[in-house]
Design a protein around this motif. Structure first.
Motif, PDB file in Angstrom:
ATOM      1  N   SER A   1      17.452 -10.863   9.042  1.00 43.81           N
ATOM      2  CA  SER A   1      18.620 -11.387   8.316  1.00 43.81           C
ATOM      3  C   SER A   1      19.028 -12.791   8.752  1.00 43.81           C
ATOM      4  O   SER A   1      19.996 -13.333   8.233  1.00 43.81           O
ATOM      5  CB  SER A   1      19.814 -10.437   8.479  1.00 43.81           C
ATOM      6  N   PHE A   2      18.312 -13.399   9.685  1.00 45.52           N
ATOM      7  CA  PHE A   2      18.660 -14.728  10.186  1.00 45.52           C
ATOM      8  C   PHE A   2      18.366 -15.763   9.098  1.00 45.52           C
ATOM      9  O   PHE A   2      17.226 -15.905   8.656  1.00 45.52           O
ATOM     10  CB  PHE A   2      17.845 -15.043  11.444  1.00 45.52           C
ATOM     11  N   ASP A   3      19.402 -16.469   8.650  1.00 42.19           N
ATOM     12  CA  ASP A   3      19.227 -17.491   7.613  1.00 42.19           C
ATOM     13  C   ASP A   3      18.396 -18.660   8.141  1.00 42.19           C
ATOM     14  O   ASP A   3      18.600 -19.114   9.270  1.00 42.19           O
ATOM     15  CB  ASP A   3      20.587 -18.047   7.158  1.00 42.19           C
ATOM     16  N   GLU A   4      17.499 -19.152   7.304  1.00 38.58           N
ATOM     17  CA  GLU A   4      16.737 -20.351   7.665  1.00 38.58           C
ATOM     18  C   GLU A   4      17.710 -21.498   7.915  1.00 38.58           C
ATOM     19  O   GLU A   4      18.765 -21.582   7.280  1.00 38.58           O
ATOM     20  CB  GLU A   4      15.765 -20.716   6.545  1.00 38.58           C
ATOM     21  N   LEU A   5      17.339 -22.384   8.803  1.00 34.94           N
ATOM     22  CA  LEU A   5      18.198 -23.521   9.118  1.00 34.94           C
ATOM     23  C   LEU A   5      17.995 -24.620   8.085  1.00 34.94           C
ATOM     24  O   LEU A   5      16.902 -25.189   7.994  1.00 34.94           O
ATOM     25  CB  LEU A   5      17.911 -24.062  10.515  1.00 34.94           C
ATOM     26  N   ALA A   6      19.043 -24.896   7.319  1.00 36.91           N
ATOM     27  CA  ALA A   6      18.996 -25.970   6.328  1.00 36.91           C
ATOM     28  C   ALA A   6      19.454 -27.287   6.955  1.00 36.91           C
ATOM     29  O   ALA A   6      19.069 -28.360   6.502  1.00 36.91           O
ATOM     30  CB  ALA A   6      19.877 -25.612   5.135  1.00 36.91           C
ATOM     31  N   LEU A   7      20.286 -27.200   7.980  1.00 37.04           N
ATOM     32  CA  LEU A   7      20.790 -28.400   8.643  1.00 37.04           C
ATOM     33  C   LEU A   7      19.718 -28.972   9.568  1.00 37.04           C
ATOM     34  O   LEU A   7      18.904 -28.221  10.127  1.00 37.04           O
ATOM     35  CB  LEU A   7      22.041 -28.062   9.465  1.00 37.04           C
ATOM     36  N   PRO A   8      19.715 -30.281   9.749  1.00 35.51           N
ATOM     37  CA  PRO A   8      18.768 -30.874  10.702  1.00 35.51           C
ATOM     38  C   PRO A   8      18.979 -30.255  12.087  1.00 35.51           C
ATOM     39  O   PRO A   8      20.105 -30.005  12.498  1.00 35.51           O
ATOM     40  CB  PRO A   8      19.138 -32.357  10.711  1.00 35.51           C
ATOM     41  N   HIS A   9      17.873 -30.015  12.794  1.00 34.88           N
ATOM     42  CA  HIS A   9      17.975 -29.373  14.095  1.00 34.88           C
ATOM     43  C   HIS A   9      16.759 -29.706  14.956  1.00 34.88           C
ATOM     44  O   HIS A   9      15.740 -30.178  14.462  1.00 34.88           O
ATOM     45  CB  HIS A   9      18.101 -27.851  13.942  1.00 34.88           C
ATOM     46  N   VAL A  10      16.915 -29.435  16.237  1.00 33.64           N
ATOM     47  CA  VAL A  10      15.801 -29.534  17.170  1.00 33.64           C
ATOM     48  C   VAL A  10      15.408 -28.106  17.538  1.00 33.64           C
ATOM     49  O   VAL A  10      16.253 -27.205  17.555  1.00 33.64           O
ATOM     50  CB  VAL A  10      16.179 -30.366  18.420  1.00 33.64           C
ATOM     51  N   ARG A  11      14.145 -27.914  17.820  1.00 32.96           N
ATOM     52  CA  ARG A  11      13.615 -26.596  18.171  1.00 32.96           C
ATOM     53  C   ARG A  11      13.176 -26.628  19.630  1.00 32.96           C
ATOM     54  O   ARG A  11      12.397 -27.498  20.022  1.00 32.96           O
ATOM     55  CB  ARG A  11      12.435 -26.297  17.256  1.00 32.96           C
ATOM     56  N   ILE A  12      13.690 -25.692  20.421  1.00 35.19           N
ATOM     57  CA  ILE A  12      13.287 -25.538  21.813  1.00 35.19           C
ATOM     58  C   ILE A  12      12.526 -24.225  21.922  1.00 35.19           C
ATOM     59  O   ILE A  12      13.065 -23.166  21.597  1.00 35.19           O
ATOM     60  CB  ILE A  12      14.515 -25.508  22.768  1.00 35.19           C
ATOM     61  N   ASP A  13      11.278 -24.279  22.363  1.00 32.49           N
ATOM     62  CA  ASP A  13      10.469 -23.074  22.525  1.00 32.49           C
ATOM     63  C   ASP A  13      10.590 -22.607  23.965  1.00 32.49           C
ATOM     64  O   ASP A  13      10.179 -23.298  24.893  1.00 32.49           O
ATOM     65  CB  ASP A  13       9.010 -23.366  22.166  1.00 32.49           C
TER      66      ASP A  13
ATOM     67  N   ASP B   1      35.639 -32.793  11.096  1.00 31.92           N
ATOM     68  CA  ASP B   1      37.108 -32.830  11.127  1.00 31.92           C
ATOM     69  C   ASP B   1      37.652 -33.605  12.319  1.00 31.92           C
ATOM     70  O   ASP B   1      38.682 -34.267  12.210  1.00 31.92           O
ATOM     71  CB  ASP B   1      37.699 -31.412  11.149  1.00 31.92           C
ATOM     72  N   VAL B   2      36.982 -33.486  13.469  1.00 30.41           N
ATOM     73  CA  VAL B   2      37.465 -34.198  14.664  1.00 30.41           C
ATOM     74  C   VAL B   2      36.695 -35.488  14.915  1.00 30.41           C
ATOM     75  O   VAL B   2      36.865 -36.125  15.950  1.00 30.41           O
ATOM     76  CB  VAL B   2      37.453 -33.291  15.922  1.00 30.41           C
ATOM     77  N   ASP B   3      35.855 -35.864  13.939  1.00 25.87           N
ATOM     78  CA  ASP B   3      35.108 -37.118  13.994  1.00 25.87           C
ATOM     79  C   ASP B   3      34.266 -37.223  15.266  1.00 25.87           C
ATOM     80  O   ASP B   3      34.394 -38.170  16.040  1.00 25.87           O
ATOM     81  CB  ASP B   3      36.058 -38.313  13.871  1.00 25.87           C
ATOM     82  N   CYS B   4      33.426 -36.208  15.467  1.00 33.61           N
ATOM     83  CA  CYS B   4      32.537 -36.247  16.624  1.00 33.61           C
ATOM     84  C   CYS B   4      31.107 -35.996  16.169  1.00 33.61           C
ATOM     85  O   CYS B   4      30.864 -35.613  15.022  1.00 33.61           O
ATOM     86  CB  CYS B   4      32.970 -35.223  17.675  1.00 33.61           C
ATOM     87  N   GLY B   5      30.178 -36.197  17.074  1.00 28.60           N
ATOM     88  CA  GLY B   5      28.779 -35.957  16.765  1.00 28.60           C
ATOM     89  C   GLY B   5      28.494 -34.468  16.647  1.00 28.60           C
ATOM     90  O   GLY B   5      29.233 -33.636  17.178  1.00 28.60           O
ATOM     91  N   PHE B   6      27.423 -34.142  15.956  1.00 28.10           N
ATOM     92  CA  PHE B   6      27.018 -32.746  15.789  1.00 28.10           C
ATOM     93  C   PHE B   6      25.520 -32.630  15.986  1.00 28.10           C
ATOM     94  O   PHE B   6      24.750 -33.397  15.408  1.00 28.10           O
ATOM     95  CB  PHE B   6      27.395 -32.232  14.394  1.00 28.10           C
ATOM     96  N   GLU B   7      25.121 -31.677  16.820  1.00 31.22           N
ATOM     97  CA  GLU B   7      23.707 -31.400  17.061  1.00 31.22           C
ATOM     98  C   GLU B   7      23.483 -29.902  16.959  1.00 31.22           C
ATOM     99  O   GLU B   7      24.302 -29.107  17.442  1.00 31.22           O
ATOM    100  CB  GLU B   7      23.286 -31.870  18.465  1.00 31.22           C
ATOM    101  N   LEU B   8      22.383 -29.516  16.349  1.00 31.67           N
ATOM    102  CA  LEU B   8      22.014 -28.113  16.216  1.00 31.67           C
ATOM    103  C   LEU B   8      20.675 -27.895  16.913  1.00 31.67           C
ATOM    104  O   LEU B   8      19.717 -28.625  16.666  1.00 31.67           O
ATOM    105  CB  LEU B   8      21.907 -27.742  14.730  1.00 31.67           C
ATOM    106  N   VAL B   9      20.652 -26.902  17.795  1.00 27.72           N
ATOM    107  CA  VAL B   9      19.453 -26.563  18.555  1.00 27.72           C
ATOM    108  C   VAL B   9      19.087 -25.116  18.242  1.00 27.72           C
ATOM    109  O   VAL B   9      19.924 -24.227  18.398  1.00 27.72           O
ATOM    110  CB  VAL B   9      19.690 -26.706  20.074  1.00 27.72           C
ATOM    111  N   ARG B  10      17.865 -24.894  17.814  1.00 27.90           N
ATOM    112  CA  ARG B  10      17.394 -23.518  17.606  1.00 27.90           C
ATOM    113  C   ARG B  10      16.432 -23.185  18.727  1.00 27.90           C
ATOM    114  O   ARG B  10      15.411 -23.862  18.914  1.00 27.90           O
ATOM    115  CB  ARG B  10      16.690 -23.359  16.270  1.00 27.90           C
ATOM    116  N   VAL B  11      16.776 -22.148  19.482  1.00 31.42           N
ATOM    117  CA  VAL B  11      15.905 -21.679  20.554  1.00 31.42           C
ATOM    118  C   VAL B  11      15.034 -20.569  19.987  1.00 31.42           C
ATOM    119  O   VAL B  11      15.526 -19.649  19.326  1.00 31.42           O
ATOM    120  CB  VAL B  11      16.722 -21.168  21.761  1.00 31.42           C
TER     121      VAL B  11
END
Length: 169
Positions: A137-149, A93-103
């Protein structure tokens, strides 16, 4: 162009530490669902209605920062795919980048961290029961993401964050 980074995962995995490191490296505003939850209700219930209010407010605050051209890091469980999609839709909506990080981290490490928390000094009230409930109950991530261990040392986590942030530039 600003960027919205969502840092998600179970309680005790180190989301807040990781989100703070990412925000610091990117010079971004850091918005924490735990802080907003405490503003809404000093004794959180973690129910569906409360969670919807929390995520709605966090995303509204993020919108203001993004519209002003400032990068934002969101720190929260974001356990539902729907919540993650709300954040991605905001970025669109605001025309910006989006990043998803799963820790993530080893369960034994998360359990120990939660057990060792000084709840008077922590924003999060998440208990071991909350951890185990969300684990199922945590939904699997369908969106592209990076994983930080975040199972090992702070230095090891910092190196992962540093490498990932360097790739964003």
């Amino acid at each position: 162009m600003p960027r919205l980074v969502v840092v998600c995962g179970l309680p005790g995995v180190g989301k807040s530490t990781t989100a703070a490191r990412v925000a610091d490296r990117l010079g971004a505003a850091l918005l924490r669902t735990d802080a907003v939850r405490k503003e809404i209700r000093p004794e959180p219930r973690y129910d569906r209605v409360e969670s919807r209010r929390v995520y709605s407010r966090v995303l509204d605050e993020a919108h203001g920062h993004l519209a002003a051209g400032r990068e934002v890091v969101l720190d929260g469980t974001f356990q539902n795919e729907r919540q993650r999609e709300w954040a991605r839709d905001l970025a669109d909506d605001v025309d910006c980048g989006f990043e998803l990080v799963r820790v993530v981290c080893d369960e034994s490490v998360a359990v120990e961290r939660i057990a060792d928390r000084d709840l008077d000094g922590e924003l999060s009230d998440a208990s071991l029961g909350t951890y185990h409930e969300l684990m199922t109950s945590f939904d699997e991530l369908a969106l592209p993401h990076v994983r930080i261990d975040n199972s090992r040392s702070e230095a090891a986590t910092e190196r992962q964050v540093e490498r990932w942030c360097d790739q964003l530039r």
